[in-house]
Scaffold this motif. Structure first.
Motif, mmCIF file in Angstrom:
data_model
loop_
_atom_site.group_PDB
_atom_site.id
_atom_site.type_symbol
_atom_site.label_atom_id
_atom_site.label_comp_id
_atom_site.label_asym_id
_atom_site.label_seq_id
_atom_site.Cartn_x
_atom_site.Cartn_y
_atom_site.Cartn_z
ATOM 1 N N ALA A 245 0.840 -1.195 0.000
ATOM 2 C CA ALA A 245 0.000 0.000 0.000
ATOM 3 C C ALA A 245 0.877 1.248 0.000
ATOM 4 C CB ALA A 245 -0.917 -0.005 1.215
ATOM 5 N N GLY A 246 0.387 2.285 -0.678
ATOM 6 C CA GLY A 246 1.092 3.558 -0.703
ATOM 7 C C GLY A 246 2.266 3.568 -1.670
ATOM 8 N N LEU A 247 3.043 4.662 -1.622
ATOM 9 C CA LEU A 247 4.238 4.842 -2.459
ATOM 10 C C LEU A 247 3.929 4.686 -3.943
ATOM 11 C CD1 LEU A 247 6.961 2.975 -0.355
ATOM 12 C CD2 LEU A 247 6.385 5.399 -0.341
ATOM 13 N N ASN A 248 2.768 5.166 -4.378
ATOM 14 C CA ASN A 248 2.426 5.085 -5.797
ATOM 15 C C ASN A 248 3.382 5.902 -6.660
ATOM 16 O OD1 ASN A 248 0.109 3.386 -5.682
ATOM 17 N ND2 ASN A 248 -1.077 5.084 -4.847
ATOM 18 N N GLU A 249 3.948 6.954 -6.081
ATOM 19 C CA GLU A 249 4.889 7.772 -6.841
ATOM 20 C C GLU A 249 6.126 6.959 -7.221
ATOM 21 O OE1 GLU A 249 3.653 8.485 -3.912
ATOM 22 O OE2 GLU A 249 2.272 10.157 -4.274
ATOM 23 N N PHE A 250 6.608 6.133 -6.274
ATOM 24 C CA PHE A 250 7.751 5.277 -6.572
ATOM 25 C C PHE A 250 7.396 4.242 -7.632
ATOM 26 C CE2 PHE A 250 10.081 5.766 -2.233
ATOM 27 C CZ PHE A 250 10.180 7.123 -2.475
ATOM 28 N N LEU A 251 6.145 3.812 -7.646
ATOM 29 C CA LEU A 251 5.714 2.820 -8.632
ATOM 30 C C LEU A 251 5.870 3.367 -10.039
ATOM 31 C CD1 LEU A 251 4.382 0.120 -9.376
ATOM 32 C CD2 LEU A 251 2.162 1.228 -9.051
ATOM 33 N N GLY A 252 5.459 4.628 -10.254
ATOM 34 C CA GLY A 252 5.578 5.217 -11.590
ATOM 35 C C GLY A 252 7.024 5.347 -12.027
ATOM 36 N N ILE A 253 7.878 5.902 -11.153
ATOM 37 C CA ILE A 253 9.284 6.064 -11.497
ATOM 38 C C ILE A 253 9.949 4.705 -11.695
ATOM 39 C CG2 ILE A 253 11.498 6.952 -10.689
ATOM 40 C CD1 ILE A 253 9.978 9.083 -9.158
ATOM 41 N N GLY A 254 9.603 3.766 -10.820
ATOM 42 C CA GLY A 254 10.186 2.430 -10.955
ATOM 43 C C GLY A 254 9.800 1.746 -12.243
ATOM 44 N N LEU A 255 8.561 1.934 -12.651
ATOM 45 C CA LEU A 255 8.112 1.304 -13.891
ATOM 46 C C LEU A 255 8.778 1.938 -15.109
ATOM 47 C CD1 LEU A 255 6.306 -0.918 -14.886
ATOM 48 C CD2 LEU A 255 4.385 0.678 -14.926
ATOM 49 N N ILE A 256 9.001 3.250 -15.068
ATOM 50 C CA ILE A 256 9.739 3.904 -16.155
ATOM 51 C C ILE A 256 11.139 3.301 -16.266
ATOM 52 C CG2 ILE A 256 10.815 6.062 -16.895
ATOM 53 C CD1 ILE A 256 8.435 7.554 -15.695
#
Length: 444
Positions: A245-256
């Motif tokens: 849960a949370g840290l959606n911002e890291f998810l976007g950067i990580g996926l890039i």
């Protein structure tokens, strides 16, 4: 005395260019605050944000204050990476913005623009380069490939709105800009290959197989797989186990980072992979929610609602954060373009070359994509005009410089590219609001 010398030595090392780190910190902080304070006032003027950034970059560059000195001939590798990061952020953001299903027929128009129109643009610029500018075939093809990609970020006034029913104009231009940063890569490599700076293989077999076919197809597949798989797995963990849960911002950067890195290691297009990852992550909310929440100890309807809630929350958070990164990237790169104009010598061809590219060649290149009775003439005209050049062209220009193109060719390519991008930002920025009002009037 020893302490004073140590402090002086530290201050000397704590400099970047002609300014200390403290001065840079103050400058960047005041710049960002000023942009926030002036945003409402600027919104009332017939100016785009990119036009303001461009003028500010020129003012801060060697032509005026000399605060910024991004010499493309000296710092090509560093500036290339900087612009590449900006392109990746913008591609992921655009991918997350396009909510039309992949199998929807509305994708045919941006696909045709990204492939057929892009190839037509490269061919026409190459003809002009060889027959009028006196360039070699390789240099002319390279120039055409650099100027071929359009920019979905700078066309903020015609960007597609998120959702499944976007305006066809905004969706087509955003889709074209998202795709052709990747589809232009094989043409750039072709130009470098014809100049002897990149292997094309016997009978150009290596280029056809790797740069053209494998690069594009594998890039899309890798990005779509990572985007859909990561998004689906995160929603599964959140809806079933209440984990991740949370840290959606890291998810976007990580996926890039993951999509780009995996594609590059597989010799595929990192740009197309990141764009496809954004598209796939945006579609996660429409995957079978019951499958994502399978075996949860709640009724099926509650499973579906819970999974859809987590998918929507993830998608909105990632997109919102990446949109802010995109704005910062736009500010930084356009400032850099404005400052780099001082290094673009005014070649005598500029006065006719720029109008030719923007007013003649772009509309002509769009004809293979927009021809037919299914595309209204108003839509054809708008697509033909809004082929905005931007960050993608800057990246490919710096890529060519890093490969070591001949100095005279490099000077011509830099000059024509930078001034074309600057003119595009100004001309399209001025015309976006009035033309969009005129275009939307019949729809209203």
């Amino acid at each position: 005395m020893r302490a004073e010398l140590s402090s002086l030595s530290y201050r000397q090392q704590d400099t970047v260019g002609d300014m200390s780190f403290s001065e840079w910190s103050l400058f960047i902080g005041l710049l960002l605050i000023a942009m926030v304070l002036s945003s409402t006032w600027l919104g009332r003027l017939p100016l785009s944000n990119a036009m303001v950034y461009l003028a500010l970059g020129w003012l801060l560059g060697p032509a005026a204050l000399g605060v910024l000195r991004p010499d493309p001939f000296l710092y090509a590798p560093l500036l290339e990476r900087f612009s590449e990061i900006a392109v990746l952020i913008s591609l992921f953001s655009v991918g997350m913005q396009l909510g039309v299903p992949v199998r929807d027929s509305r994708w045919w128009l941006p696909l045709r623009l990204a492939i057929f129109s892009m190839v037509a643009m490269v061919a026409m610029v190459a003809v002009v380069g060889v027959w009028v500018l006196g360039m070699s075939l390789g240099a002319a093809v390279l120039l055409g490939a650099i100027l071929a990609p359009t920019d979905p970020v700078l066309a903020s006034g015609v960007q597609s709105q998120p959702g499944e029913s976007p305006d066809r104009l905004g969706f087509s231009l955003a889709g074209e800009g998202g795709l052709n940063d990747g589809t232009s890569y094989p043409m750039v490599m072709l130009g470098l290959g014809l100049l002897g700076l990149h292997p094309l293989g016997e009978s150009m077999l290596h280029w056809w197989a790797m740069e053209f076919l494998w690069s594009m197809v594998a890039g899309l597949v890798i990005g779509a797989t990572l985007g859909a798989g990561t998004g689906r797995f995160v929603v599964y963990l959140r809806s079933r186990h209440r984990e991740a849960a949370g840290l959606n911002e890291f998810l976007g950067i990580g996926l890039i980072g993951a999509a780009y890195g995996a594609a590059q290691l597989c010799l595929a297009s990192g740009f197309l992979a990141v764009f496809a990852a954004g598209l796939a992550l945006q579609r996660v909310r429409e995957l079978p929610a019951a499958a994502m929440a399978e075996k949860m100890p709640v009724p099926p309807k509650a499973r579906t609602a819970d999974a859809m809630h987590h998918a929507t929350d993830m998608q909105d958070s990632v997109h919102g954060f990446n949109e802010q990164l995109e704005r910062l990237a736009e500010l930084a790169v356009v400032l850099m373009v404005g400052a780099m104009l001082a290094y673009a010598r005014p070649v005598p061809h500029i006065w006719w070359f720029i109008p030719l590219v923007l007013l003649v060649l772009r509309p002509l290149s769009a004809l293979p994509a927009v021809g037919g009775r299914l595309v209204h003439w108003r839509l054809r005209a708008m697509i033909g005009w809004f082929g905005i050049r931007g960050i993608g062209s800057i990246f490919y220009m710096l890529l060519a410089l890093r490969h070591g193109i001949e100095p005279a060719t490099a000077a011509t390519v830099v000059s024509l590219t930078l001034w074309t991008v600057a003119a595009s930002i100004i001309m399209h920025g001025i015309t976006i609001l009035p033309l969009m009002k005129h275009y939307m009037r019949p729809h209203a």
